[in-house]
Design a protein around this motif. Structure first.
Motif, PDB file in Angstrom:
ATOM      1  N   SER A  17       0.817  -1.209   0.000  1.00 29.72           N
ATOM      2  CA  SER A  17       0.000   0.000   0.000  1.00 29.72           C
ATOM      3  C   SER A  17       0.850   1.259   0.000  1.00 29.72           C
ATOM      4  O   SER A  17       2.023   1.238   0.390  1.00 29.72           O
ATOM      5  N   VAL A  18       0.223   2.330  -0.450  1.00 31.42           N
ATOM      6  CA  VAL A  18       0.777   3.680  -0.352  1.00 31.42           C
ATOM      7  C   VAL A  18      -0.325   4.578   0.193  1.00 31.42           C
ATOM      8  O   VAL A  18      -1.504   4.390  -0.120  1.00 31.42           O
ATOM      9  N   THR A  19       0.068   5.538   1.011  1.00 31.27           N
ATOM     10  CA  THR A  19      -0.882   6.477   1.614  1.00 31.27           C
ATOM     11  C   THR A  19      -0.326   7.886   1.497  1.00 31.27           C
ATOM     12  O   THR A  19       0.872   8.094   1.677  1.00 31.27           O
ATOM     13  N   ARG A  20      -1.201   8.819   1.212  1.00 27.32           N
ATOM     14  CA  ARG A  20      -0.844  10.230   1.158  1.00 27.32           C
ATOM     15  C   ARG A  20      -1.950  11.035   1.829  1.00 27.32           C
ATOM     16  O   ARG A  20      -3.124  10.712   1.690  1.00 27.32           O
ATOM     17  N   GLU A  21      -1.577  12.092   2.517  1.00 26.09           N
ATOM     18  CA  GLU A  21      -2.551  13.068   2.998  1.00 26.09           C
ATOM     19  C   GLU A  21      -2.552  14.189   1.971  1.00 26.09           C
ATOM     20  O   GLU A  21      -1.497  14.751   1.661  1.00 26.09           O
ATOM     21  N   ILE A  22      -3.733  14.488   1.440  1.00 24.47           N
ATOM     22  CA  ILE A  22      -3.860  15.445   0.342  1.00 24.47           C
ATOM     23  C   ILE A  22      -4.703  16.630   0.799  1.00 24.47           C
ATOM     24  O   ILE A  22      -5.777  16.447   1.374  1.00 24.47           O
ATOM     25  N   ALA A  23      -4.228  17.826   0.524  1.00 20.99           N
ATOM     26  CA  ALA A  23      -4.937  19.054   0.897  1.00 20.99           C
ATOM     27  C   ALA A  23      -5.986  19.386  -0.164  1.00 20.99           C
ATOM     28  O   ALA A  23      -5.910  20.397  -0.863  1.00 20.99           O
ATOM     29  N   TRP A  42      -2.316  12.116 -14.001  1.00 21.40           N
ATOM     30  CA  TRP A  42      -1.725  11.623 -12.754  1.00 21.40           C
ATOM     31  C   TRP A  42      -1.374  10.135 -12.772  1.00 21.40           C
ATOM     32  O   TRP A  42      -0.600   9.677 -11.938  1.00 21.40           O
ATOM     33  N   TRP A  43      -1.895   9.355 -13.684  1.00 14.08           N
ATOM     34  CA  TRP A  43      -1.709   7.899 -13.676  1.00 14.08           C
ATOM     35  C   TRP A  43      -0.270   7.553 -14.045  1.00 14.08           C
ATOM     36  O   TRP A  43       0.234   7.986 -15.068  1.00 14.08           O
ATOM     37  N   GLY A  44       0.384   6.779 -13.223  1.00 16.85           N
ATOM     38  CA  GLY A  44       1.737   6.316 -13.504  1.00 16.85           C
ATOM     39  C   GLY A  44       2.782   7.364 -13.174  1.00 16.85           C
ATOM     40  O   GLY A  44       2.473   8.499 -12.827  1.00 16.85           O
ATOM     41  N   ARG A 150       4.500   7.454  -6.911  1.00 18.51           N
ATOM     42  CA  ARG A 150       4.577   8.612  -7.801  1.00 18.51           C
ATOM     43  C   ARG A 150       3.211   8.953  -8.388  1.00 18.51           C
ATOM     44  O   ARG A 150       2.895  10.132  -8.579  1.00 18.51           O
ATOM     45  N   SER A 151       2.389   7.951  -8.663  1.00 19.58           N
ATOM     46  CA  SER A 151       1.014   8.229  -9.101  1.00 19.58           C
ATOM     47  C   SER A 151       0.255   8.985  -8.017  1.00 19.58           C
ATOM     48  O   SER A 151      -0.446   9.965  -8.300  1.00 19.58           O
ATOM     49  N   ALA A 152       0.388   8.540  -6.772  1.00 19.44           N
ATOM     50  CA  ALA A 152      -0.283   9.214  -5.653  1.00 19.44           C
ATOM     51  C   ALA A 152       0.211  10.649  -5.515  1.00 19.44           C
ATOM     52  O   ALA A 152      -0.577  11.570  -5.268  1.00 19.44           O
ATOM     53  N   ASP A 153       1.514  10.854  -5.688  1.00 21.88           N
ATOM     54  CA  ASP A 153       2.067  12.210  -5.605  1.00 21.88           C
ATOM     55  C   ASP A 153       1.525  13.100  -6.720  1.00 21.88           C
ATOM     56  O   ASP A 153       1.196  14.271  -6.489  1.00 21.88           O
ATOM     57  N   ARG A 154       1.418  12.551  -7.931  1.00 21.79           N
ATOM     58  CA  ARG A 154       0.894  13.322  -9.062  1.00 21.79           C
ATOM     59  C   ARG A 154      -0.583  13.641  -8.863  1.00 21.79           C
ATOM     60  O   ARG A 154      -1.040  14.755  -9.166  1.00 21.79           O
ATOM     61  N   LEU A 158      -2.138  17.448  -8.480  1.00 22.64           N
ATOM     62  CA  LEU A 158      -3.237  17.898  -9.336  1.00 22.64           C
ATOM     63  C   LEU A 158      -4.424  18.340  -8.490  1.00 22.64           C
ATOM     64  O   LEU A 158      -4.981  19.427  -8.700  1.00 22.64           O
ATOM     65  N   ALA A 159      -4.838  17.516  -7.538  1.00 23.37           N
ATOM     66  CA  ALA A 159      -5.998  17.843  -6.699  1.00 23.37           C
ATOM     67  C   ALA A 159      -5.748  19.103  -5.891  1.00 23.37           C
ATOM     68  O   ALA A 159      -6.635  19.964  -5.771  1.00 23.37           O
ATOM     69  N   GLU A 160      -4.551  19.242  -5.327  1.00 22.76           N
ATOM     70  CA  GLU A 160      -4.247  20.422  -4.525  1.00 22.76           C
ATOM     71  C   GLU A 160      -4.227  21.688  -5.377  1.00 22.76           C
ATOM     72  O   GLU A 160      -4.702  22.744  -4.945  1.00 22.76           O
ATOM     73  N   ARG A 161      -3.708  21.589  -6.599  1.00 19.95           N
ATOM     74  CA  ARG A 161      -3.703  22.749  -7.501  1.00 19.95           C
ATOM     75  C   ARG A 161      -5.140  23.166  -7.820  1.00 19.95           C
ATOM     76  O   ARG A 161      -5.475  24.352  -7.768  1.00 19.95           O
ATOM     77  N   ILE A 162      -5.997  22.204  -8.128  1.00 19.97           N
ATOM     78  CA  ILE A 162      -7.392  22.513  -8.444  1.00 19.97           C
ATOM     79  C   ILE A 162      -8.109  23.069  -7.211  1.00 19.97           C
ATOM     80  O   ILE A 162      -8.869  24.047  -7.301  1.00 19.97           O
TER      81      ILE A 162
END
Length: 167
Positions: A17-23, A42-44, A150-154, A158-162
């Motif tokens: 698994s990978v986890t990120r907290e996204i603003a 964002w994929w890949g 890296r997909s999660a980071d991308r 993207l989500a934070e920019r929007i």
């Protein structure tokens, strides 16, 4: 109610698994994840393109994506959605083709969860559950943490920019 034990800690021992907290709010992240027109953003890992995406967002619906590296090498994925629960969960597998046609040698069940942390923040977790320790280890050796990370980071960027008002 989930079709899987997706709410429980890994019951198999075969999970990565990978986890990120996204603003950004989870409904925005869910929309970015489920919109075929936004997947390439964002994929890949960076530099990869996505020349084909098909999403029939319902249990048994086809999920097909082709990822292409800059050298032209392609990585197709074909499977079905097992669960699509907006805006908190997306579950798919490569164990079947559309129409519940079993595929030989299934590899993984992918479980994406979006937990609302309040104040416009979301915990994004992408898990791959495998049929065996050998499949889990194979996926890890293929670069699961780097690629899915890296997909999660991308997706987060993207989500934070929007969420900040960008396009």
């Amino acid at each position: 109610m989930s079709l899987l034990t997706a709410d429980l800690p890994d019951p198999t021992g075969f999970e990565l698994s990978v986890t990120r907290e996204i603003a950004a709010p989870r409904d925005l992240i869910f929309r970015l994840w489920t919109d075929p027109a936004r997947i390439e953003e964002w994929w890949g890992p960076g530099g990869m393109t996505v020349p084909a995406v098909e999403m029939d967002l319902r249990p048994g619906g086809r999920f097909h994506v082709v990822s292409r590296l800059p050298d032209g090498q392609e990585y197709p994925f074909e499977g079905v959605f097992l669960e699509v629960s907006a805006p908190e969960r997306i579950v798919f597998t490569d164990a079947f083709r559309a129409g519940w046609v079993p595929k030989p040698d299934p590899f993984t069940i992918s479980i994406t969860t979006l937990d609302d942390l309040g104040a416009g923040r979301t915990r994004y977790t992408a898990r791959g559950r495998h049929w065996s320790a050998a499949k889990r280890d194979e996926h890890a050796a293929m670069g699961f943490h780097d690629g899915w990370g890296r997909s999660a980071d991308r997706l987060a960027a993207l989500a934070e920019r929007i969420a900040r008002g960008g396009a």
